[in-house]
Design a protein around this motif. Structure first.
Motif, PDB file in Angstrom:
ATOM      1  N   GLY A  55      54.558  44.291  42.381  1.00 24.12           N
ATOM      2  CA  GLY A  55      54.592  42.880  42.746  1.00 24.12           C
ATOM      3  C   GLY A  55      54.082  42.551  44.131  1.00 24.12           C
ATOM      4  O   GLY A  55      53.944  41.373  44.494  1.00 24.12           O
ATOM      5  N   THR A  56      53.821  43.543  44.962  1.00 27.04           N
ATOM      6  CA  THR A  56      53.314  43.310  46.319  1.00 27.04           C
ATOM      7  C   THR A  56      51.834  43.670  46.397  1.00 27.04           C
ATOM      8  O   THR A  56      51.452  44.785  46.019  1.00 27.04           O
ATOM      9  CB  THR A  56      54.091  44.148  47.357  1.00 27.04           C
ATOM     10  OG1 THR A  56      55.478  43.801  47.292  1.00 27.04           O
ATOM     11  CG2 THR A  56      53.563  43.906  48.761  1.00 27.04           C
ATOM     12  N   GLN A  57      51.015  42.740  46.886  1.00 23.46           N
ATOM     13  CA  GLN A  57      49.587  43.024  47.013  1.00 23.46           C
ATOM     14  C   GLN A  57      49.306  43.558  48.414  1.00 23.46           C
ATOM     15  O   GLN A  57      49.477  42.866  49.420  1.00 23.46           O
ATOM     16  CB  GLN A  57      48.740  41.777  46.752  1.00 23.46           C
ATOM     17  CG  GLN A  57      47.251  42.084  46.760  1.00 23.46           C
ATOM     18  CD  GLN A  57      46.423  41.021  46.063  1.00 23.46           C
ATOM     19  OE1 GLN A  57      46.724  39.844  46.168  1.00 23.46           O
ATOM     20  NE2 GLN A  57      45.388  41.447  45.348  1.00 23.46           N
ATOM     21  N   TYR A  58      48.855  44.804  48.460  1.00 25.18           N
ATOM     22  CA  TYR A  58      48.578  45.470  49.728  1.00 25.18           C
ATOM     23  C   TYR A  58      47.123  45.311  50.151  1.00 25.18           C
ATOM     24  O   TYR A  58      46.816  45.367  51.348  1.00 25.18           O
ATOM     25  CB  TYR A  58      48.925  46.960  49.621  1.00 25.18           C
ATOM     26  CG  TYR A  58      50.416  47.201  49.464  1.00 25.18           C
ATOM     27  CD1 TYR A  58      51.225  47.378  50.581  1.00 25.18           C
ATOM     28  CD2 TYR A  58      51.006  47.232  48.203  1.00 25.18           C
ATOM     29  CE1 TYR A  58      52.598  47.600  50.443  1.00 25.18           C
ATOM     30  CE2 TYR A  58      52.366  47.451  48.047  1.00 25.18           C
ATOM     31  CZ  TYR A  58      53.161  47.632  49.168  1.00 25.18           C
ATOM     32  OH  TYR A  58      54.502  47.841  49.031  1.00 25.18           O
ATOM     33  N   PHE A  59      46.222  45.155  49.188  1.00 26.83           N
ATOM     34  CA  PHE A  59      44.803  44.927  49.487  1.00 26.83           C
ATOM     35  C   PHE A  59      44.149  44.315  48.255  1.00 26.83           C
ATOM     36  O   PHE A  59      44.768  44.206  47.185  1.00 26.83           O
ATOM     37  CB  PHE A  59      44.094  46.230  49.900  1.00 26.83           C
ATOM     38  CG  PHE A  59      44.083  47.307  48.844  1.00 26.83           C
ATOM     39  CD1 PHE A  59      42.975  47.480  48.007  1.00 26.83           C
ATOM     40  CD2 PHE A  59      45.169  48.174  48.691  1.00 26.83           C
ATOM     41  CE1 PHE A  59      42.960  48.485  47.051  1.00 26.83           C
ATOM     42  CE2 PHE A  59      45.154  49.186  47.727  1.00 26.83           C
ATOM     43  CZ  PHE A  59      44.049  49.338  46.904  1.00 26.83           C
ATOM     44  N   LYS A  60      42.918  43.874  48.412  1.00 29.78           N
ATOM     45  CA  LYS A  60      42.180  43.247  47.318  1.00 29.78           C
ATOM     46  C   LYS A  60      40.960  44.068  46.926  1.00 29.78           C
ATOM     47  O   LYS A  60      40.353  44.727  47.767  1.00 29.78           O
ATOM     48  CB  LYS A  60      41.749  41.832  47.709  1.00 29.78           C
ATOM     49  CG  LYS A  60      42.899  40.860  47.916  1.00 29.78           C
ATOM     50  CD  LYS A  60      42.388  39.479  48.276  1.00 29.78           C
ATOM     51  CE  LYS A  60      43.546  38.504  48.484  1.00 29.78           C
ATOM     52  NZ  LYS A  60      43.063  37.142  48.838  1.00 29.78           N
ATOM     53  N   CYS A  61      40.618  43.970  45.646  1.00 33.74           N
ATOM     54  CA  CYS A  61      39.427  44.655  45.111  1.00 33.74           C
ATOM     55  C   CYS A  61      38.556  43.650  44.380  1.00 33.74           C
ATOM     56  O   CYS A  61      39.043  42.656  43.844  1.00 33.74           O
ATOM     57  CB  CYS A  61      39.822  45.758  44.124  1.00 33.74           C
ATOM     58  SG  CYS A  61      40.711  47.137  44.854  1.00 33.74           S
ATOM     59  N   ARG A  62      37.272  43.930  44.361  1.00 40.12           N
ATOM     60  CA  ARG A  62      36.372  43.066  43.593  1.00 40.12           C
ATOM     61  C   ARG A  62      36.567  43.250  42.096  1.00 40.12           C
ATOM     62  O   ARG A  62      36.397  42.325  41.321  1.00 40.12           O
ATOM     63  CB  ARG A  62      34.920  43.370  43.982  1.00 40.12           C
ATOM     64  CG  ARG A  62      34.515  42.739  45.302  1.00 40.12           C
ATOM     65  CD  ARG A  62      33.123  43.132  45.708  1.00 40.12           C
ATOM     66  NE  ARG A  62      33.040  44.538  46.075  1.00 40.12           N
ATOM     67  CZ  ARG A  62      31.958  45.113  46.581  1.00 40.12           C
ATOM     68  NH1 ARG A  62      30.868  44.404  46.769  1.00 40.12           N
ATOM     69  NH2 ARG A  62      31.961  46.386  46.906  1.00 40.12           N
ATOM     70  N   HIS A  63      36.924  44.468  41.695  1.00 40.38           N
ATOM     71  CA  HIS A  63      37.175  44.757  40.281  1.00 40.38           C
ATOM     72  C   HIS A  63      38.679  44.797  40.054  1.00 40.38           C
ATOM     73  O   HIS A  63      39.433  45.351  40.876  1.00 40.38           O
ATOM     74  CB  HIS A  63      36.549  46.106  39.895  1.00 40.38           C
ATOM     75  CG  HIS A  63      36.517  46.362  38.426  1.00 40.38           C
ATOM     76  ND1 HIS A  63      37.616  46.840  37.741  1.00 40.38           N
ATOM     77  CD2 HIS A  63      35.537  46.195  37.507  1.00 40.38           C
ATOM     78  CE1 HIS A  63      37.305  46.974  36.464  1.00 40.38           C
ATOM     79  NE2 HIS A  63      36.049  46.587  36.285  1.00 40.38           N
ATOM     80  N   PRO A  64      39.173  44.202  38.963  1.00 43.73           N
ATOM     81  CA  PRO A  64      40.631  44.125  38.752  1.00 43.73           C
ATOM     82  C   PRO A  64      41.325  45.477  38.648  1.00 43.73           C
ATOM     83  O   PRO A  64      42.540  45.552  38.828  1.00 43.73           O
ATOM     84  CB  PRO A  64      40.763  43.339  37.432  1.00 43.73           C
ATOM     85  CG  PRO A  64      39.416  43.404  36.786  1.00 43.73           C
ATOM     86  CD  PRO A  64      38.431  43.495  37.897  1.00 43.73           C
ATOM     87  N   ARG A  65      40.575  46.529  38.353  1.00 39.84           N
ATOM     88  CA  ARG A  65      41.191  47.856  38.294  1.00 39.84           C
ATOM     89  C   ARG A  65      40.408  48.845  39.164  1.00 39.84           C
ATOM     90  O   ARG A  65      40.264  50.026  38.825  1.00 39.84           O
ATOM     91  CB  ARG A  65      41.253  48.359  36.848  1.00 39.84           C
ATOM     92  CG  ARG A  65      42.165  47.517  35.952  1.00 39.84           C
ATOM     93  CD  ARG A  65      42.300  48.130  34.565  1.00 39.84           C
ATOM     94  NE  ARG A  65      42.886  49.459  34.583  1.00 39.84           N
ATOM     95  CZ  ARG A  65      44.189  49.711  34.648  1.00 39.84           C
ATOM     96  NH1 ARG A  65      45.054  48.710  34.724  1.00 39.84           N
ATOM     97  NH2 ARG A  65      44.644  50.956  34.659  1.00 39.84           N
ATOM     98  N   GLY A  66      39.899  48.362  40.304  1.00 39.18           N
ATOM     99  CA  GLY A  66      39.067  49.217  41.155  1.00 39.18           C
ATOM    100  C   GLY A  66      39.794  49.919  42.274  1.00 39.18           C
ATOM    101  O   GLY A  66      39.166  50.610  43.085  1.00 39.18           O
ATOM    102  N   GLY A  67      41.138  49.762  42.365  1.00 41.92           N
ATOM    103  CA  GLY A  67      41.877  50.317  43.495  1.00 41.92           C
ATOM    104  C   GLY A  67      42.859  51.403  43.130  1.00 41.92           C
ATOM    105  O   GLY A  67      43.283  51.533  41.975  1.00 41.92           O
ATOM    106  N   SER A  68      43.231  52.179  44.147  1.00 41.65           N
ATOM    107  CA  SER A  68      44.264  53.215  44.005  1.00 41.65           C
ATOM    108  C   SER A  68      44.919  53.450  45.356  1.00 41.65           C
ATOM    109  O   SER A  68      44.381  53.049  46.395  1.00 41.65           O
ATOM    110  CB  SER A  68      43.656  54.547  43.519  1.00 41.65           C
ATOM    111  OG  SER A  68      43.116  54.458  42.238  1.00 41.65           O
TER     112      SER A  68
END
Length: 537
Positions: A55-68
């Motif tokens: 529930g906490t957003q730590y950073f943003k990505c251009r792709h909805p599943r592009g982060g880890s």
């Protein structure tokens, strides 16, 4: 033990195994302990989320599943430029001198040699000098995929690699244009630089002009996500640049360069979604531009509005080579427009919808040749004088009836072809001047250009060249001897010699019939399916 994290980690490029990513977050991720790196992967398939955890957003990505999230010890933040050079070329002094113990074992006892420290130090110095000499000999350096992320110690590159002229820094961990400048400023005679496949930050506002690129002639910025605006902001620092490669950067909008890129001879904008052919007008006044590559840019038309029928445009005054293959050009009007370019010599235009309008590719080639008067090379194949003459004579004859119907006449006082005809065939008046205007009697009984005529299957033989194997070719019976010669020049790769053609048929019992009139079609000589054309030169 907590892994070390660089103080400037945020925004840095990293390697994790073989995957590239950008650090978007550094910090804790409750309820887990310790420091985490939030990364956005170049390949979004490698990711798991969009930077949000519980529930906490730590950073943003251009792709909805592009982060880890990964632990710092999994991230490779890269090495400095010189370390990469030494590793790539096997010049790491640490791998070459190993002092070990200052003694030797004899009969179970260690015997120490006086002066051993001095000998080892001398060996180190000799090895170091060898490395310096070798580095100074390097002119071309490639550290592609060597995880280069920064310049290293100030002035160290200049002291050890004084003779570098060309550098390949592609696919590394370069974070910004500032880092590129830090490296280049230490290479006094840099001429060629490839920094493609580095996702980096470029200046968003005007920057002070650096002396780092004063001698730079060739620059590759493919797949760097640079915009055209950013190109123009950096360009004042490239006063001698001749070649600029910008493929696959998602560039959609161009702006007119003002007092920059004036020395540019080659510009490659391939694989950018320009879509609108009018965008090209923004780069049309670069005075030195000789080669423009626009492969797969989505353009559907080309137009030079400053010039009328049969006139030359003031745009692209020096352009000699144009590549527009793999686009969406579907109208002959765009090919007509290319004849307005005053210096055009070479054209590549394969894989456009227009190419499907003629089933016979040879006919298509002849049409393009006839429509662009100064063209010397088409789709990498040279246009020989015989082929050009044949194409232009055919074009003049095939559209002769349309010309007359539109108001054309052999008498100059009565020659008033319509605007519509001139728009479709802007070169026709110049062909009439070159070969004479067609008369009605000359045009009787001609067949249409679509070449829905009978195709003849012929065997091409070279009786005086036994090493040349016979070839089978399908040709329309309306094809003139002149055009057949043009085809054979290219097909057989014959140098500029005069061709002599004849044919033999099973019906003629071994006799040869000379094909002696370049303006006559194959059907004039009663050539049939299965006959052989004999080629001599």
């Amino acid at each position: 033990m907590t892994a070390w994290v660089p103080p400037d980690a945020l925004g840095r490029r990293i390697l994790c195994g073989t995957e590239y990513a950008t650090v978007r977050y550094v910090g804790t991720v409750p309820p887990t302990a310790g420091i985490w790196l939030g990364v956005e992967w170049d390949d979004p398939q490698r990711g798991k989320h969009n930077g949000t955890h519980e529930g906490t957003q730590y950073f943003k990505c251009r792709h909805p599943r592009g982060g880890s999230f990964i632990r710092p010890n999994k991230a490779n933040f890269g090495v400095d430029f010189l370390t990469a050079v030494k590793d790539r070329y096997g010049l790491n002094d640490e791998d070459n001198v190993h002092p070990g113990k200052d003694g030797t074992l004899f009969f179970g006892k260690t015997v120490e040699f006086v002066g051993m420290d001095s000998i080892i130090e001398q060996q180190r110095q000799v090895q170091y000098l060898k490395i310096i000499i070798r580095l100074n000999q390097l002119v071309d350096i490639s550290v592609r995929e060597c995880a280069v992320s920064h310049a290293g110690q100030k002035e160290e590159i200049g002291r050890t690699c004084a003779n570098i002229r060309r550098i390949d820094l592609s696919k590394n961990l370069i974070p910004s244009w500032e880092t590129v400048t830090d490296i280049a400023s230490q290479v006094q005679n840099l001429e060629t630089l490839n920094i493609s496949e580095n996702k980096m930050k470029f200046p968003a506002t005007s920057i002070s002009v650096s002396s780092a690129f004063l001698k730079l002639r060739i620059l590759a910025l493919n797949q760097t996500e640079i915009t055209w605006t950013e190109v123009l902001l950096c360009a004042p620092g490239w006063p001698a640049l001749e070649e600029l490669y910008l493929t696959s950067n998602n560039i959609t909008v161009l702006e007119r360069p003002e007092n920059v890129l004036q020395t540019l001879k080659l510009l490659d904008l391939s694989d950018n979604p320009l879509l609108d052919g009018n965008q090209l007008h923004q780069v049309a006044y670069l005075p030195s531009l000789e080669q423009l590559m626009l492969r797969n840019t989505g353009i559907s038309s080309i137009h030079f509005p400053d010039a009328g029928f049969g006139c030359k445009t003031k745009m692209f005054p020096s352009l000699k080579h144009l590549e527009i293959k793999d686009n969406k050009i579907s109208q002959w009007s765009s090919i007509n427009e290319l004849d307005k370019l005053p210096s055009l010599q070479s054209l590549q235009c394969r894989n456009n919808p227009l190419m499907d309008t003629e089933k016979n590719q040879e006919t298509l080639r002849q049409l393009i040749i006839a429509k662009i008067g100064q063209l010397e090379v088409l789709n990498k194949s040279e246009i020989l004088p015989a082929e050009r003459k044949g194409a232009e004579l055919d074009y003049r004859k095939i559209f002769g009836s349309d010309w007359i119907a539109a108001g054309g006449h052999w008498n100059p006082e009565k020659n008033k072809p319509s605007e519509e005809f001139l728009a479709a065939h802007p070169r026709y008046p110049s062909l009439c001047l070159k070969y004479g205007a067609p008369e009605e009697g000359e045009l009787k009984g001609q067949q249409p250009l679509t070449l829905k005529n009978q195709l003849l299957t012929l065997t091409i033989k070279c009786p005086d060249k036994p090493e040349q194997k016979p070839l089978e070719k399908k040709l329309p019976d309306s094809m003139t001897i002149q055009r057949v010669k043009g085809l054979l020049y290219r097909l057989l790769k014959i140098p500029g010699s005069e061709l002599k053609l004849s044919y033999e048929s099973s019906k003629l019992e071994g006799k040869e019939v000379e094909l002696d009139n370049d303006l006559k079609p194959l059907q004039f000589y009663s050539i049939e399916n299965g006959d052989s054309v004999l080629v001599r030169w």
